[in-house]
Design a protein around this motif. Sequence first.
Motif, PDB file in Angstrom:
ATOM      1  N   VAL A   7       0.859  -1.173   0.000  1.00 49.88           N
ATOM      2  CA  VAL A   7       0.000   0.000   0.000  1.00 49.88           C
ATOM      3  C   VAL A   7       0.899   1.228   0.000  1.00 49.88           C
ATOM      4  N   VAL A   8       0.643   2.161  -0.907  1.00 54.66           N
ATOM      5  CA  VAL A   8       1.442   3.378  -1.030  1.00 54.66           C
ATOM      6  C   VAL A   8       0.505   4.569  -1.009  1.00 54.66           C
ATOM      7  N   ASN A   9       0.637   5.399   0.020  1.00 51.50           N
ATOM      8  CA  ASN A   9      -0.189   6.606   0.149  1.00 51.50           C
ATOM      9  C   ASN A   9      -1.671   6.314  -0.068  1.00 51.50           C
ATOM     10  N   GLY A  10      -2.138   5.250   0.560  1.00 52.04           N
ATOM     11  CA  GLY A  10      -3.562   4.933   0.527  1.00 52.04           C
ATOM     12  C   GLY A  10      -4.018   4.122  -0.652  1.00 52.04           C
ATOM     13  N   LYS A  11      -3.132   3.764  -1.576  1.00 55.33           N
ATOM     14  CA  LYS A  11      -3.514   2.995  -2.748  1.00 55.33           C
ATOM     15  C   LYS A  11      -2.859   1.619  -2.696  1.00 55.33           C
ATOM     16  N   SER A  12      -3.664   0.600  -2.932  1.00 52.52           N
ATOM     17  CA  SER A  12      -3.127  -0.754  -2.946  1.00 52.52           C
ATOM     18  C   SER A  12      -2.428  -1.024  -4.276  1.00 52.52           C
ATOM     19  N   VAL A  13      -1.334  -1.749  -4.204  1.00 47.97           N
ATOM     20  CA  VAL A  13      -0.541  -2.102  -5.384  1.00 47.97           C
ATOM     21  C   VAL A  13      -0.434  -3.620  -5.425  1.00 47.97           C
ATOM     22  N   SER A  14      -0.896  -4.220  -6.490  1.00 47.12           N
ATOM     23  CA  SER A  14      -0.835  -5.666  -6.619  1.00 47.12           C
ATOM     24  C   SER A  14       0.561  -6.083  -7.085  1.00 47.12           C
ATOM     25  N   VAL A  15       0.884  -7.337  -6.849  1.00 52.26           N
ATOM     26  CA  VAL A  15       2.182  -7.874  -7.235  1.00 52.26           C
ATOM     27  C   VAL A  15       1.969  -9.143  -8.047  1.00 52.26           C
ATOM     28  N   THR A  16       2.994  -9.512  -8.793  1.00 54.33           N
ATOM     29  CA  THR A  16       2.985 -10.747  -9.570  1.00 54.33           C
ATOM     30  C   THR A  16       4.324 -11.445  -9.375  1.00 54.33           C
ATOM     31  N   THR A  17       4.441 -12.621  -9.959  1.00 52.42           N
ATOM     32  CA  THR A  17       5.657 -13.390  -9.770  1.00 52.42           C
ATOM     33  C   THR A  17       6.165 -13.947 -11.084  1.00 52.42           C
ATOM     34  N   ASN A  18       7.474 -14.163 -11.149  1.00 52.33           N
ATOM     35  CA  ASN A  18       8.112 -14.868 -12.251  1.00 52.33           C
ATOM     36  C   ASN A  18       8.688 -16.204 -11.796  1.00 52.33           C
ATOM     37  N   VAL A  19       8.344 -16.610 -10.579  1.00 54.71           N
ATOM     38  CA  VAL A  19       8.893 -17.830 -10.000  1.00 54.71           C
ATOM     39  C   VAL A  19       7.937 -18.986 -10.268  1.00 54.71           C
ATOM     40  N   THR A  20       8.445 -20.043 -10.839  1.00 55.60           N
ATOM     41  CA  THR A  20       7.639 -21.214 -11.145  1.00 55.60           C
ATOM     42  C   THR A  20       7.090 -21.825  -9.858  1.00 55.60           C
ATOM     43  N   GLY A  21       5.796 -22.072  -9.853  1.00 55.80           N
ATOM     44  CA  GLY A  21       5.164 -22.704  -8.709  1.00 55.80           C
ATOM     45  C   GLY A  21       4.625 -21.744  -7.678  1.00 55.80           C
TER      46      GLY A  21
ATOM     47  N   PRO B  14       2.230 -18.618  -6.291  1.00 56.37           N
ATOM     48  CA  PRO B  14       0.916 -18.069  -6.663  1.00 56.37           C
ATOM     49  C   PRO B  14       1.082 -16.835  -7.537  1.00 56.37           C
ATOM     50  N   SER B  15       0.267 -16.734  -8.582  1.00 56.41           N
ATOM     51  CA  SER B  15       0.440 -15.664  -9.568  1.00 56.41           C
ATOM     52  C   SER B  15       0.181 -14.281  -8.992  1.00 56.41           C
ATOM     53  N   ASN B  16      -0.611 -14.190  -7.909  1.00 55.38           N
ATOM     54  CA  ASN B  16      -0.951 -12.883  -7.335  1.00 55.38           C
ATOM     55  C   ASN B  16      -0.087 -12.526  -6.134  1.00 55.38           C
ATOM     56  N   LYS B  17       1.042 -13.186  -5.979  1.00 59.35           N
ATOM     57  CA  LYS B  17       1.993 -12.875  -4.906  1.00 59.35           C
ATOM     58  C   LYS B  17       3.378 -12.734  -5.515  1.00 59.35           C
ATOM     59  N   ALA B  18       4.323 -12.245  -4.711  1.00 52.33           N
ATOM     60  CA  ALA B  18       5.714 -12.117  -5.146  1.00 52.33           C
ATOM     61  C   ALA B  18       6.608 -12.849  -4.145  1.00 52.33           C
ATOM     62  N   VAL B  19       7.621 -13.534  -4.668  1.00 48.24           N
ATOM     63  CA  VAL B  19       8.600 -14.215  -3.817  1.00 48.24           C
ATOM     64  C   VAL B  19       9.697 -13.212  -3.487  1.00 48.24           C
ATOM     65  N   VAL B  20       9.866 -12.920  -2.194  1.00 52.23           N
ATOM     66  CA  VAL B  20      10.823 -11.894  -1.760  1.00 52.23           C
ATOM     67  C   VAL B  20      11.853 -12.518  -0.828  1.00 52.23           C
ATOM     68  N   VAL B  21      13.112 -12.105  -0.966  1.00 49.17           N
ATOM     69  CA  VAL B  21      14.209 -12.588  -0.132  1.00 49.17           C
ATOM     70  C   VAL B  21      14.504 -11.544   0.941  1.00 49.17           C
ATOM     71  N   LEU B  22      14.583 -11.971   2.196  1.00 51.58           N
ATOM     72  CA  LEU B  22      14.927 -11.085   3.308  1.00 51.58           C
ATOM     73  C   LEU B  22      16.438 -11.125   3.482  1.00 51.58           C
ATOM     74  N   ASP B  23      17.118 -10.025   3.141  1.00 51.70           N
ATOM     75  CA  ASP B  23      18.568 -10.007   3.017  1.00 51.70           C
ATOM     76  C   ASP B  23      19.170  -8.862   3.813  1.00 51.70           C
ATOM     77  N   THR B  24      19.750  -9.160   4.977  1.00 50.01           N
ATOM     78  CA  THR B  24      20.379  -8.123   5.798  1.00 50.01           C
ATOM     79  C   THR B  24      21.654  -7.591   5.164  1.00 50.01           C
ATOM     80  N   GLY B  25      22.176  -8.255   4.157  1.00 46.14           N
ATOM     81  CA  GLY B  25      23.393  -7.810   3.495  1.00 46.14           C
ATOM     82  C   GLY B  25      23.156  -6.841   2.358  1.00 46.14           C
ATOM     83  N   THR B  26      21.926  -6.392   2.187  1.00 46.69           N
ATOM     84  CA  THR B  26      21.578  -5.452   1.125  1.00 46.69           C
ATOM     85  C   THR B  26      20.997  -4.182   1.738  1.00 46.69           C
ATOM     86  N   SER B  27      21.524  -3.036   1.351  1.00 45.60           N
ATOM     87  CA  SER B  27      21.072  -1.780   1.935  1.00 45.60           C
ATOM     88  C   SER B  27      19.691  -1.373   1.453  1.00 45.60           C
ATOM     89  N   TYR B  28      19.416  -1.555   0.155  1.00 42.96           N
ATOM     90  CA  TYR B  28      18.154  -1.140  -0.427  1.00 42.96           C
ATOM     91  C   TYR B  28      17.356  -2.355  -0.856  1.00 42.96           C
TER      92      TYR B  28
END
Length: 556
Positions: free
Chosen positions: A256-270, A272-286
């Motif tokens: 959600v950005v400033n009151g507006k919902s933003v949908s996500v998609t994925t390129n990862v096989t298997g 769900p098409s309406n979600k995104a696979v995200v990596v939690l990485d403490t070694g990355t600043s941004y």
Amino acid sequence: MKVSTRALSFALVLSASCSNAAVYPLKRVKSQSQVIAKRSGTSGFAPHVFAATGSDGDDEVSMDNVHDLIYLANITVGGAPYVVQLDTGSSDLWIKGPQNPLPNSKPTTISYNISYGIGWANGVVGYAPVEFAGIKVSQQAFLDVSSASNPVLSYDANGIAGLGFTSLSTVDALVNQTGASSGRSLLYNAFAFNPQEPNYIAFALQSSTEPDDEVVGTFSIGETASEYADVLKTSVISTFPANSPRRWSVLLDGLVVNGKSVSVTTNVTGAPSNKAVVVLDTGTSYTYTSVDVAKAIYGGVSGAYYDPAQVRWVVPCDAEIDMALQIAGTMYPLHPLDVSPSGLTDPSQCIGSFIPQGVSVGAGEFDWLIGDNVLRSVYTVYDFGDFDSSGNMGNPYVKLLSIIDPNEASVDFHNVRGGTASSNITYNAGSSPAGTGGGTTVNVSDDLANTLSKIGTFFPALLAIMALNALVILLLLVAAGIYLWRRRTNSPRRRVGLGRTLTPMPGARSTSYDMSDMPSEQALHTYQPVSMALTEDTFVPPSPAFSKMDRPKSVA
């Protein structure tokens, strides 16, 4: 539990039981320069801005930019202390000490050069006793680096401690090629050699807006900081995949950005098409995401623009971006100072910390690489799975606790950037409305509600189309029946198969329809049945039936 994002000072919290685990404070120093490094294995997108620190909490340190952080701790290898970056996005331990090989280590003949987007580290696989955050490992495989060109070394650090899974470990892969199984990752061995310890690590990577505040977070193995003990009461968030993942990946529902919902998609096989696979990485600043998501975050901000030369968005520093991520049905607000931090080389210019990448950030393995700009807003537990009675480790999972009050974060933002703070900022997962007045009340599930509403609106029209198609089919069947009746009254027919009609051809035997007996030039031309698809976009009515007078002659 919600707490202010103003600076928090953490005392060293010792375990009350016989556990060796302890909570260690993480500290910060002023950034020396802008350094962008890219880690191998993550598609070359990981920026690192380094800060040197100790783990004893005694050194006085200072910093003038809260966004120039990575997180470091002490580790003892072969009885000697070294400073390493804590990195949940990788799984290898490598050390470049004052001498090579490291004292009290056992080098092997396995050599390797780890290449990074910027920099490299070359050395041999070695073994040494390791002590890390109070946990002892009698023999740990690591890369004993003899020569390197890596930005972490310029910040008085000696290497990197990967806190990921063994399946992502380069050292383990090298050792496996020799037929041995002794190359497993640091935390795998830490838990295997210390089965009495809970199999998790925990991070608070907090930042501060006050220049004289020292401690910006904590790290622990086997326990949590007392301030955030409620994290253990939160729901389990499964990794993706749930069984034997390579990275600390979870599914993102949306944002959600400033009151507006933003949908996500994925390129990862298997996934769900309406979600995104995200990596939690403490070694990355941004955080690295898709072009569309970055545009959804910054494109609607007045005065913001995309800088293609720097591959990032430039944002007016006084523009507050209220944003939250939804993971496993729970909203996690982000601090607006982390969404548009001040520039490293020009503090008067603010940049978007969500960096747009190409078609797929993770080359099909994951969609987002989530870094410290997001992780500073949550207290995170990375659980490797508990051992059962047979000694087998269960599936890993993550637990998250929001440590951001969006209203207090707005006050923090405007204390630094000027202007008036927002109020009544509320983020709600699910469909229940909340918040009043001038606040921001949002619902990630609104897209689903809109879709259902559209279905309800157009469903009668869909039924009408289906009814019309059925009527057309009925009329065609009637016409076909009339056509067959007329032909039956004129000449006899022989039916062969379903839906086809054959007429005796000149020269063919009337008592047999064996096609092999026919001359080739007299082979029949048959008509295939018309598909009766009922979808609006694919249904094409067949041509009208031929009348007796305009029926085409048979072809021989």
